[in-house]
Design an enzyme around this catalytic site. Structure first.
Site, mmCIF file in Angstrom:
data_model
loop_
_atom_site.group_PDB
_atom_site.id
_atom_site.type_symbol
_atom_site.label_atom_id
_atom_site.label_comp_id
_atom_site.label_asym_id
_atom_site.label_seq_id
_atom_site.Cartn_x
_atom_site.Cartn_y
_atom_site.Cartn_z
ATOM 1 N N GLU A 120 0.824 -1.210 0.000
ATOM 2 C CA GLU A 120 0.000 0.000 0.000
ATOM 3 C C GLU A 120 0.862 1.266 0.000
ATOM 4 O O GLU A 120 0.415 2.327 0.431
ATOM 5 C CB GLU A 120 -0.942 0.015 1.230
ATOM 6 C CG GLU A 120 -1.846 -1.183 1.378
ATOM 7 C CD GLU A 120 -2.903 -1.340 0.268
ATOM 8 O OE1 GLU A 120 -2.924 -0.511 -0.655
ATOM 9 O OE2 GLU A 120 -3.676 -2.299 0.343
ATOM 10 N N HIS A 143 -2.593 2.203 8.464
ATOM 11 C CA HIS A 143 -3.730 1.452 7.904
ATOM 12 C C HIS A 143 -3.929 0.195 8.731
ATOM 13 O O HIS A 143 -2.954 -0.489 9.060
ATOM 14 C CB HIS A 143 -3.435 1.083 6.444
ATOM 15 C CG HIS A 143 -4.335 0.022 5.880
ATOM 16 N ND1 HIS A 143 -5.707 0.167 5.820
ATOM 17 C CD2 HIS A 143 -4.076 -1.207 5.366
ATOM 18 C CE1 HIS A 143 -6.234 -0.920 5.283
ATOM 19 N NE2 HIS A 143 -5.263 -1.774 4.992
ATOM 20 N N HIS A 145 -7.142 -3.086 9.849
ATOM 21 C CA HIS A 145 -8.421 -3.720 9.552
ATOM 22 C C HIS A 145 -9.294 -3.702 10.807
ATOM 23 O O HIS A 145 -9.570 -4.750 11.395
ATOM 24 C CB HIS A 145 -8.179 -5.147 9.040
ATOM 25 C CG HIS A 145 -7.362 -5.204 7.782
ATOM 26 N ND1 HIS A 145 -6.843 -6.380 7.280
ATOM 27 C CD2 HIS A 145 -6.987 -4.231 6.905
ATOM 28 C CE1 HIS A 145 -6.177 -6.120 6.151
ATOM 29 N NE2 HIS A 145 -6.241 -4.817 5.915
ATOM 30 N N GLU A 173 -16.906 11.803 22.976
ATOM 31 C CA GLU A 173 -15.596 12.368 22.616
ATOM 32 C C GLU A 173 -15.356 12.464 21.107
ATOM 33 O O GLU A 173 -14.456 13.172 20.662
ATOM 34 C CB GLU A 173 -14.483 11.536 23.246
ATOM 35 C CG GLU A 173 -14.433 10.126 22.695
ATOM 36 C CD GLU A 173 -13.226 9.309 23.169
ATOM 37 O OE1 GLU A 173 -13.361 8.088 23.228
ATOM 38 O OE2 GLU A 173 -12.184 9.897 23.457
ATOM 39 N N HIS A 214 -12.930 -3.369 4.030
ATOM 40 C CA HIS A 214 -11.479 -3.610 4.089
ATOM 41 C C HIS A 214 -10.861 -3.047 5.373
ATOM 42 O O HIS A 214 -10.259 -3.788 6.151
ATOM 43 C CB HIS A 214 -10.799 -2.999 2.850
ATOM 44 C CG HIS A 214 -9.335 -3.239 2.791
ATOM 45 N ND1 HIS A 214 -8.644 -3.510 1.635
ATOM 46 C CD2 HIS A 214 -8.383 -3.252 3.752
ATOM 47 C CE1 HIS A 214 -7.361 -3.689 1.893
ATOM 48 N NE2 HIS A 214 -7.179 -3.529 3.182
HETATM 49 P P1 13P Z 1 0.964 -5.433 3.105
HETATM 50 O O1 13P Z 1 1.334 -6.694 3.842
HETATM 51 O O2 13P Z 1 1.559 -5.388 1.730
HETATM 52 O O3 13P Z 1 1.308 -4.202 3.926
HETATM 53 O O4 13P Z 1 -0.612 -5.426 2.880
HETATM 54 C C1 13P Z 1 -1.480 -5.564 3.964
HETATM 55 C C2 13P Z 1 -2.783 -4.887 3.759
HETATM 56 O O5 13P Z 1 -3.461 -4.601 4.714
HETATM 57 C C3 13P Z 1 -3.222 -4.575 2.384
HETATM 58 O O6 13P Z 1 -4.293 -3.689 2.379
HETATM 59 ZN ZN ZN Z 2 -5.444 -3.763 4.296
#
Ligand code: 13P
Ligand code: ZN
Length: 276
Positions: A120, A143, A145, A173, A214
């Protein structure tokens, strides 16, 4: 001349990466290789630890990052598991510098065994470029999940104003922590320049961007602040999940109360969300 360097593992930025990846894993937001972090470093933060002329490898990148040529980052590796970073930082993290022509990155430390920066990287670098335009103190792109936020993208309207309002309503908050609300892009294939461009475009006006089904991207000036931002949005999504499971809202924080909160804490809520 060879000057003696300090052990890079003792650097605060590496310690921050190790602790944060461990925390994100502990919270269940980075299963397997899920998630990635990049942290913009000043050259003077790197030089006590590394000879910046000693490039270990150079790897091509998929877009031209000339705008930030010469910038240094510590970033997580592609396909690397957050749970393993704390035990093996050198194999899972890398310190990179964007090449002068913007089309490659120099690896100065880490990524041992042939590892490369996160898939990413486009979303990260493009987001850094946009956030630096609005905040000179900006440093972090994260980033993950986040479980309940992902869940919410299946049950809630994918409309930025409505999504933002729901999150603000779920914990008092929230409007104070993210008055700029959340950005939402359409579902897209991850790891592409296109999703990077869409994400960075949203980053012009907000520090949180949700990728439906995602995960989420958060940005900020410090690791704590960025982590806290994502944590707060995820907590609101968890409360939303519980509220739905309990049969839905019977009362809520009203728009006037949200406005009162924003006024009391001196923040300006994103326009077009509150109906007053
Ligand atoms: P990477 O392992 O390449 O960082 O990808 C993980 C991910 O969350 C892709 O969206
Ligand atoms: Zn991801």
């Amino acid at each position: 001349m060879n000057t003696l360097k300090m052990d890079v593992l003792s650097a605060q930025f590496i310690q921050d990466m190790m602790k944060t990846t461990a925390n994100l894993y502990r919270l269940g937001w980075d299963e397997r290789n899920g998630g990635n972090i990049s942290y913009l470093l000043r050259e003077e933060e790197v030089t006590p630890y590394l000879d910046i002329n000693d490039v270990k490898r150079t790897v091509k990148i998929s877009f031209n990052a000339k705008e930030i040529a010469g910038s240094y980052f510590i970033v997580t590796g592609s396909g690397k598991y957050f749970k393993n970073v704390i035990d093996e930082p050198e194999g899972n993290l890398g310190i990179i510098r964007i090449g002068q022509d913007g089309t490659s990155v120099d690896i100065l430390w880490g990524f041992v065994g042939g590892a490369v920066p996160t898939s990413e990287l486009s979303s990260h670098l493009m987001s850094h470029i946009e956030r630096l335009k609005v905040d000179t103190e900006h440093r972090i792109v994260m980033h993950c999940h986040a479980t309940h936020l992902i869940g919410m993208t299946f049950t809630h309207e994918l409309d930025e104003a409505l999504f933002t309002k729901t999150l603000w309503e779920m914990c008092t908050e929230c409007i104070v922590v993210f008055p700029d609300g959340v950005g939402l892009i359409p579902w897209m294939v991850p790891g592409t320049d296109q999703i990077g461009q869409s994400t960075a475009d949203k980053m012009k006006t907000t520090r949180l961007v949700i990728w439906p089904h995602h995960g989420i991207f958060g940005t900020g000036t410090t690791m704590d602040e960025t982590f806290g931002l994502i944590e707060t949005a995820e907590k609101a999504a968890e409360v939303y999940t519980i509220v739905c499971a309990q049969g839905g809202k019977k009362q809520t924080i009203t728009d006037q109360q949200l406005k009162d909160l924003a006024d009391a804490f001196g923040v300006v809520p994103r326009s077009g969300v509150l109906e007053l």
